[in-house]
Enzyme design. Structure first.
Site, PDB file in Angstrom:
ATOM      1  N   HIS A 101       4.807  46.257 -33.729  1.00 48.65           N
ATOM      2  CA  HIS A 101       5.290  45.580 -32.522  1.00 48.65           C
ATOM      3  C   HIS A 101       4.546  44.275 -32.278  1.00 48.65           C
ATOM      4  O   HIS A 101       3.435  44.074 -32.776  1.00 48.65           O
ATOM      5  CB  HIS A 101       5.148  46.499 -31.299  1.00 48.65           C
ATOM      6  N   CYS A 104       0.388  43.230 -30.996  1.00 47.76           N
ATOM      7  CA  CYS A 104      -0.391  44.402 -31.385  1.00 47.76           C
ATOM      8  C   CYS A 104      -1.873  44.032 -31.397  1.00 47.76           C
ATOM      9  O   CYS A 104      -2.287  43.116 -32.124  1.00 47.76           O
ATOM     10  CB  CYS A 104       0.043  44.895 -32.765  1.00 47.76           C
TER      11      CYS A 104
END
Length: 194
Positions: A101, A104
């Site tokens: 994602h 991060c």
């Protein structure tokens, strides 16, 4: 804790009764179709992102969505390896998603070369991203490269290798963008070659 207690009360009074039939079935049946390996980051909620009900995903969450290669876990003390083996060999999941994602923390720390001397367990854990880190020093490409590396690591686990050979499991790489909700699909070879 007050907000958790209030959430629990709401679940018990409103949510659980509305889904009582589902929970009754789940009490005797555990057949998720997908193993979802994502980051421990609280902003990334697999069931919310995929809109799945309880029982539909078998979820492993680790810092940086890391999956140690099988050779790194041969001492038998790895919960990630045990969960992968159980999901594939016992539950028979058909799909495995490794989801990185945006923003991060683990990948940002690696990209910045952050000093992790005060976090020795984190530093040891993040070594499982080393092949991706060596190829990328910017968070975006590093996040995508890391998903590809973790897919490759996943394929080293015997239960996964057997299922891949038998054609009973498919691996998927995703990168979830927190501010837009978009999901980029990552192919292992393409992510490492970019």
């Amino acid at each position: 804790m007050q907000d958790l207690t209030e959430g629990l009360a709401h679940f018990q009074q409103d949510v659980f009764p509305a889904k009582a039939e589902l929970f009754a079935r789940l009490a005797t049946t555990h057949r998720p179709r997908t193993l979802f390996i994502g980051c421990s980051d609280a902003r990334v909620v697999p069931e919310l992102i995929t809109q799945r009900e309880p029982g539909e995903l078998f979820v492993i969450r680790t810092a940086g969505n890391l999956v140690p290669a099988h050779t790194d876990v041969l001492d038998g003390g790895d919960g990630v390896a045990a969960s992968i083996e159980y999901a594939v060999a016992v539950l028979g999941v058909a799909d495995i998603v490794v989801c990185g994602h945006s923003a991060c923390g683990a990948m940002s720390a690696l990209a910045a070369g952050q000093d992790l001397a005060e976090l020795p367990a984190v530093a040891r854990w993040l070594r499982h991203a080393a092949p991706a880190e060596a190829a990328r020093r910017e968070p975006g490409p590093l996040i995508r490269g890391n998903v590809a590396v973790q897919l490759a690591n996943l394929a080293t686990h015997p239960a996964v290798a057997r299922a891949l050979a038998a054609g009973t499991v498919t691996l998927h790489g995703w990168v979830y963008d927190i501010p837009t909700g978009a999901v980029e699909r990552i192919e292992p070879a393409a992510a490492l070659a970019a």
